[in-house]
Design an enzyme around this catalytic site. Sequence first.
Site, PDB file in Angstrom:
ATOM      1  N   CYS A  99      37.100  43.891  32.241  1.00 43.85           N
ATOM      2  CA  CYS A  99      36.266  44.214  33.360  1.00 43.85           C
ATOM      3  C   CYS A  99      34.609  43.874  33.117  1.00 43.85           C
ATOM      4  O   CYS A  99      33.941  43.117  33.420  1.00 43.85           O
ATOM      5  CB  CYS A  99      36.557  45.491  34.104  1.00 43.85           C
ATOM      6  SG  CYS A  99      38.298  45.380  34.535  1.00 43.85           S
ATOM      7  N   HIS A 160      30.782  48.316  38.286  1.00 46.19           N
ATOM      8  CA  HIS A 160      31.312  48.511  36.875  1.00 46.19           C
ATOM      9  C   HIS A 160      30.212  48.271  35.799  1.00 46.19           C
ATOM     10  O   HIS A 160      30.698  47.668  34.814  1.00 46.19           O
ATOM     11  CB  HIS A 160      32.788  47.887  36.747  1.00 46.19           C
ATOM     12  CG  HIS A 160      33.426  48.771  35.762  1.00 46.19           C
ATOM     13  ND1 HIS A 160      34.703  48.479  35.151  1.00 46.19           N
ATOM     14  CD2 HIS A 160      33.213  49.958  34.631  1.00 46.19           C
ATOM     15  CE1 HIS A 160      35.148  49.175  34.226  1.00 46.19           C
ATOM     16  NE2 HIS A 160      34.386  50.353  34.243  1.00 46.19           N
TER      17      HIS A 160
END
Length: 609
Positions: A99, A160
Amino acid sequence: MPVRPVLGQSSASSLEDLRDHRWTLNWFPVLLMAGLLLKMCEPKAASGFKPNILLIMADDLGIGDLGCYGNDTLRTPNIDRLATEGVKLTQHLAAAPLCTPSRAAFLTGRHAFRSGMEASNGYRALQWNGGSGGLPPNETTFARILQQQGYSTGLIGKWHQGVSCVSRTDHCHHPLNHGFDYFYGMPFTLVSDCHPSRPPEVDAVLRAKLWLSTQVMALGLLSLAAGRMSGLISISWKAVLGASGLVFLFFASWYASFGFVRRWNCILMRNFEVTEQPMVLERTTHRLLKEAVSYIERNKHGPFLLFVSLLHVHIPLVSTKAFLGKSRHGLYGDNVEEMDWLVGEILKAVEENGLKNTTFTYFTSDHGGHLEARDEQGQLGGWNGIYKGGKGMGGWEGGIRVPGIFRWPGMLPAGRVSDEPTSLMDVFPTVVQLGGGQVPQDRVIDGRSLVPLLQGASERSAHEFLFHYCGNSLHAVRWHQKDSGRLWKVHYATPRFHPEGAGACYGRGICPCSGEGVTHHSPPLLFDLSRDPSEARPLSPESEPLLGAVLARVDEAVAAHLQTLPRVPQQFSIGNILWKPWLQPCCGTFPVCSCSEDGGDSRPQTPGQ
């Protein structure tokens, strides 16, 4: 002897020429205007028209999970329609198989290691909202460039990429300091810890070791106290008390973070404000949808950039009641079908506001499906189709090959399919070009504009070589030999599957990038993806006479590529990864951080929530 012309032939010819000339004069303005209109319709900054840009990214979605990529057991009609009405890329590649680095590369058009957003010590993604690592402030995102071009820029969903550097309020890594005007969503990512009844995920191995160490110390302390009481050990109670204090300090030092992962990481923010801590997963889908639709309505007079960074289909796979038990593939299938509905509702908002023909829409995933995600009931991760490997594997196709769907009615040909190699990093120069901006000239940009390929003006990708990293290790290189049309893939390192031949690293979470869990190949493995896309048959000198020449050419490209590698601060260093209480986003007075978007304090939580 010259042929004598027939009587009247010359006159008739002159009359015909005159008619042709008049026709040309009469139609010349029309042809000129048509040419100018076609020129104006080209998606270039010079046309003066700036489309709205809608970017939708799924989380952990496998390329084989969508109907338009061959799945006939999951229902994804909205994403399939997007592919039918636009351009579908079949060899669209993430720049990283996890990610945080994949999204850093997507946002900046540069490999994540150029900004220090790749693994340097075993950690391959950010672990805490309260860490100090993140996308450096000197990196330029496509949002920042489009913001400078007059766009409204919004991010709904997962970030993130870090939050703060030195203090809780500096927000140096926050979306609003990276070119977005508006942010609503998770500054972190979904993890199993976000669900009160799911097993731990964040640093689970280290957490288990710390808990075991605490238990051993406590047992030793009890033995010490028992020995003192029975007279078997000559030690003062003061020493026993001091040892008890040390054991408690050890326990408190790690439990303050790991004991409250849900409260520290699973939060919602609107801009710089924490709005829910911890978040209630069952309500999050509708909140994100409401925010996305509202953003489109508020900015329909545009131009706007909206990046919808979905929480689907990352574990813990929380679906609303309307989709639970409705698919043929358990919780994961339910979540995929709910994601498709969510995409459909966002597209409906675009169409209902009359923006379909003026909106450049893109759908993708950040990397391949998570093969190791399982529980006692079955698979919790995605399907990567015919491609070997999955999430966490930077070399094998299943870890990096993702959906790539683009729609812009009237500007991009409907139903076009391209098998050319492209990258998520290409989205950066593409949207910058469409928005009238310029890519930065003071740094390496690894992406290439997709506009010519999407329009059909070019049949070939702008990439000759693509470099596939796992953490900071170069695992594979792809060479698109354009004169022959062959597509070579060289593997320098591959993960060791567990158990052997299983196709994934079951029991390890994800496969490692280095160390004992990796096999280094000398000579490297070579595949011809144009004939063997599933990487099932490595070539040999006997089966491929060009093997030596191909490896030599790829080695030259690698040597040139390595000259471009920078020395930058590592965002995933231990110092940056560690949870720091003074950086933890908090609603209320730290450490009493608790709030709900429904108003007031959230209901009482048990320890560890």
